[in-house]
Design a protein around this motif. Sequence first.
Motif, PDB file in Angstrom:
ATOM      1  N   ARG A  96       1.350  51.387  83.818  1.00 18.83           N
ATOM      2  CA  ARG A  96       1.513  52.291  84.963  1.00 18.83           C
ATOM      3  C   ARG A  96       0.524  51.940  86.071  1.00 18.83           C
ATOM      4  N   TYR A  97      -0.679  51.514  85.679  1.00 19.44           N
ATOM      5  CA  TYR A  97      -1.706  51.162  86.662  1.00 19.44           C
ATOM      6  C   TYR A  97      -2.272  49.787  86.311  1.00 19.44           C
ATOM      7  N   GLY A  98      -2.677  49.063  87.341  1.00 24.43           N
ATOM      8  CA  GLY A  98      -3.273  47.757  87.117  1.00 24.43           C
ATOM      9  C   GLY A  98      -2.324  46.617  87.420  1.00 24.43           C
ATOM     10  N   SER A  99      -2.777  45.388  87.154  1.00 19.89           N
ATOM     11  CA  SER A  99      -2.033  44.195  87.561  1.00 19.89           C
ATOM     12  C   SER A  99      -0.793  43.934  86.715  1.00 19.89           C
ATOM     13  N   MET A 100      -0.733  44.469  85.488  1.00 21.59           N
ATOM     14  CA  MET A 100       0.475  44.302  84.655  1.00 21.59           C
ATOM     15  C   MET A 100       1.481  45.396  85.029  1.00 21.59           C
ATOM     16  N   SER A 101       2.049  45.281  86.202  1.00 22.27           N
ATOM     17  CA  SER A 101       2.813  46.375  86.789  1.00 22.27           C
ATOM     18  C   SER A 101       4.200  46.552  86.172  1.00 22.27           C
ATOM     19  N   ILE A 102       4.744  47.731  86.386  1.00 28.75           N
ATOM     20  CA  ILE A 102       6.117  48.021  85.975  1.00 28.75           C
ATOM     21  C   ILE A 102       7.083  47.104  86.723  1.00 28.75           C
ATOM     22  N   LYS A 103       6.797  46.825  87.978  1.00 30.50           N
ATOM     23  CA  LYS A 103       7.663  45.942  88.763  1.00 30.50           C
ATOM     24  C   LYS A 103       7.726  44.549  88.141  1.00 30.50           C
ATOM     25  N   ASN A 104       6.582  44.012  87.751  1.00 33.77           N
ATOM     26  CA  ASN A 104       6.560  42.689  87.128  1.00 33.77           C
ATOM     27  C   ASN A 104       7.351  42.678  85.818  1.00 33.77           C
ATOM     28  N   ALA A 105       7.223  43.759  85.045  1.00 35.06           N
ATOM     29  CA  ALA A 105       7.929  43.831  83.764  1.00 35.06           C
ATOM     30  C   ALA A 105       9.443  43.922  83.975  1.00 35.06           C
ATOM     31  N   LEU A 106       9.858  44.717  84.952  1.00 39.06           N
ATOM     32  CA  LEU A 106      11.290  44.803  85.253  1.00 39.06           C
ATOM     33  C   LEU A 106      11.813  43.467  85.783  1.00 39.06           C
ATOM     34  N   GLN A 107      10.991  42.778  86.546  1.00 36.96           N
ATOM     35  CA  GLN A 107      11.400  41.464  87.043  1.00 36.96           C
ATOM     36  C   GLN A 107      11.612  40.503  85.877  1.00 36.96           C
ATOM     37  N   GLU A 108      10.726  40.579  84.895  1.00 35.88           N
ATOM     38  CA  GLU A 108      10.845  39.733  83.704  1.00 35.88           C
ATOM     39  C   GLU A 108      12.175  39.984  82.988  1.00 35.88           C
ATOM     40  N   LEU A 109      12.543  41.246  82.862  1.00 38.02           N
ATOM     41  CA  LEU A 109      13.815  41.576  82.216  1.00 38.02           C
ATOM     42  C   LEU A 109      15.000  41.141  83.084  1.00 38.02           C
ATOM     43  N   HIS A 110      14.891  41.388  84.381  1.00 38.28           N
ATOM     44  CA  HIS A 110      15.949  41.006  85.314  1.00 38.28           C
ATOM     45  C   HIS A 110      16.213  39.502  85.263  1.00 38.28           C
ATOM     46  N   ASP A 111      15.149  38.722  85.181  1.00 39.03           N
ATOM     47  CA  ASP A 111      15.280  37.268  85.154  1.00 39.03           C
ATOM     48  C   ASP A 111      15.966  36.762  83.879  1.00 39.03           C
ATOM     49  N   GLN A 112      15.995  37.612  82.858  1.00 37.56           N
ATOM     50  CA  GLN A 112      16.674  37.245  81.612  1.00 37.56           C
ATOM     51  C   GLN A 112      18.109  37.785  81.559  1.00 37.56           C
ATOM     52  N   GLY A 113      18.562  38.360  82.694  1.00 37.97           N
ATOM     53  CA  GLY A 113      19.930  38.840  82.776  1.00 37.97           C
ATOM     54  C   GLY A 113      20.124  40.278  82.333  1.00 37.97           C
ATOM     55  N   VAL A 114      19.032  41.010  82.155  1.00 37.95           N
ATOM     56  CA  VAL A 114      19.117  42.409  81.697  1.00 37.95           C
ATOM     57  C   VAL A 114      19.522  43.307  82.873  1.00 37.95           C
ATOM     58  N   ASN A 115      20.510  44.175  82.630  1.00 35.30           N
ATOM     59  CA  ASN A 115      20.896  45.154  83.649  1.00 35.30           C
ATOM     60  C   ASN A 115      20.967  46.578  83.094  1.00 35.30           C
ATOM     61  N   ASP A 116      20.563  46.751  81.837  1.00 32.22           N
ATOM     62  CA  ASP A 116      20.570  48.061  81.183  1.00 32.22           C
ATOM     63  C   ASP A 116      19.274  48.168  80.385  1.00 32.22           C
ATOM     64  N   VAL A 117      18.344  49.031  80.843  1.00 30.58           N
ATOM     65  CA  VAL A 117      16.987  49.050  80.300  1.00 30.58           C
ATOM     66  C   VAL A 117      16.669  50.380  79.629  1.00 30.58           C
ATOM     67  N   LEU A 118      16.100  50.293  78.425  1.00 25.84           N
ATOM     68  CA  LEU A 118      15.531  51.466  77.778  1.00 25.84           C
ATOM     69  C   LEU A 118      14.059  51.526  78.154  1.00 25.84           C
ATOM     70  N   LEU A 119      13.686  52.553  78.908  1.00 27.92           N
ATOM     71  CA  LEU A 119      12.302  52.761  79.320  1.00 27.92           C
ATOM     72  C   LEU A 119      11.586  53.561  78.239  1.00 27.92           C
ATOM     73  N   VAL A 120      10.487  53.013  77.728  1.00 25.33           N
ATOM     74  CA  VAL A 120       9.723  53.672  76.657  1.00 25.33           C
ATOM     75  C   VAL A 120       8.306  53.956  77.142  1.00 25.33           C
ATOM     76  N   PRO A 121       8.043  55.167  77.660  1.00 21.11           N
ATOM     77  CA  PRO A 121       6.658  55.547  77.950  1.00 21.11           C
ATOM     78  C   PRO A 121       5.911  55.684  76.627  1.00 21.11           C
ATOM     79  N   LEU A 122       4.832  54.957  76.463  1.00 26.50           N
ATOM     80  CA  LEU A 122       4.118  54.957  75.189  1.00 26.50           C
ATOM     81  C   LEU A 122       3.170  56.153  75.092  1.00 26.50           C
ATOM     82  N   TYR A 123       3.759  57.331  75.223  1.00 30.09           N
ATOM     83  CA  TYR A 123       3.061  58.604  75.088  1.00 30.09           C
ATOM     84  C   TYR A 123       3.903  59.507  74.200  1.00 30.09           C
ATOM     85  N   PRO A 124       3.330  60.082  73.147  1.00 34.01           N
ATOM     86  CA  PRO A 124       4.125  60.956  72.277  1.00 34.01           C
ATOM     87  C   PRO A 124       4.509  62.276  72.931  1.00 34.01           C
ATOM     88  N   HIS A 125       3.680  62.748  73.893  1.00 31.67           N
ATOM     89  CA  HIS A 125       3.868  64.073  74.479  1.00 31.67           C
ATOM     90  C   HIS A 125       4.252  63.973  75.955  1.00 31.67           C
TER      91      HIS A 125
END
Length: 343
Positions: A96-125
Amino acid sequence: MKGVLLVNLGSPDSPTPKDVKPYLDEFLMDGRVIDTPQWLRNIIVRGIILQTRPKKSAEAYSKIWWEEGSPLIVISERFAEKVKNQTKMPVALGMRYGSMSIKNALQELHDQGVNDVLLVPLYPHYAMSSFETVVVKAMEVQAENFPEIRLTTLPAFYKNEDYVKVLSDSIANGLEGFDYDHILFSYHGIPERHIRKSDPTKFHCKIDGNCCKINSVAHHTCYRHQCYDTTELVKAQLNLPDEKVSSSFQSRLAGDPWLKPYTDFEFERLAKEGKTRLAVITPAFVSDCLETLEEIAMEGEEQFKEAGGESYKHIPCLNDNDAWVSLMAKWVNQWEAKEVLPV
């Protein structure tokens, strides 16, 4: 094509004031973390906090920094890699914060042809300053940069039966060989007003202890209720006696009232009441981080022993525990197969 986006909190790139300052700026300027008008948030964060906090925080990060880097980042990367090995879908990790951004991660998935993403916030609550801000940020990034991608969000999973068992087993392993006389479930603290702001009914949550006992739709977004529920679920799973278990909240800021009781006050209270062997669990996090490794594992032990305590044990978060990895892989594979997501 389907893919998975795991999102954790984030970390500065190094334990130095130079790198800590922009990280804290992004974190504390988030309107869901410090929820004041932007002009006031500017004064509080950039005019006051960032004048002194980066140096102090950098010193704290230096105490817990690993040779490989930030513990939270390293643990999250290990977890993501293990999940990736148990699914056929592409898996990306963002922060969420810092250089390993959500945008970069989505770009990584997009570049692999992904168009349907399961977003997993790593928080139990669910909390507006953790789970909610991840979801909102991901939706903003998706709408602005990847309109062809569809996002589905994994709900807060604190009461999922499989998760409770994995968490309980991990806690039981952490307690093995430690002759405790009390277990403290210490959760990340938030301002009381966040509870009221997250209440969809706008009248149920009174933060008086009684509202949590009355069934309400408000519980779906009530962080306080979900934390106390977690304690009760684990307590039942492990058959822990009521008198040996309590809950508290850590990491408050000065000023407004935050959720009580405060963890540092509990360290002193428990020691003075004759509890000499304390185990501490931090179930608001799935990955150990600055807050668990420095504030609780280091400072917490010092505070407890200064107040008269004798033995102290911080039980690690789930981290890249194999059972936790397998459960996450099960959930993402269920989503791929169009089965119901866990609740």
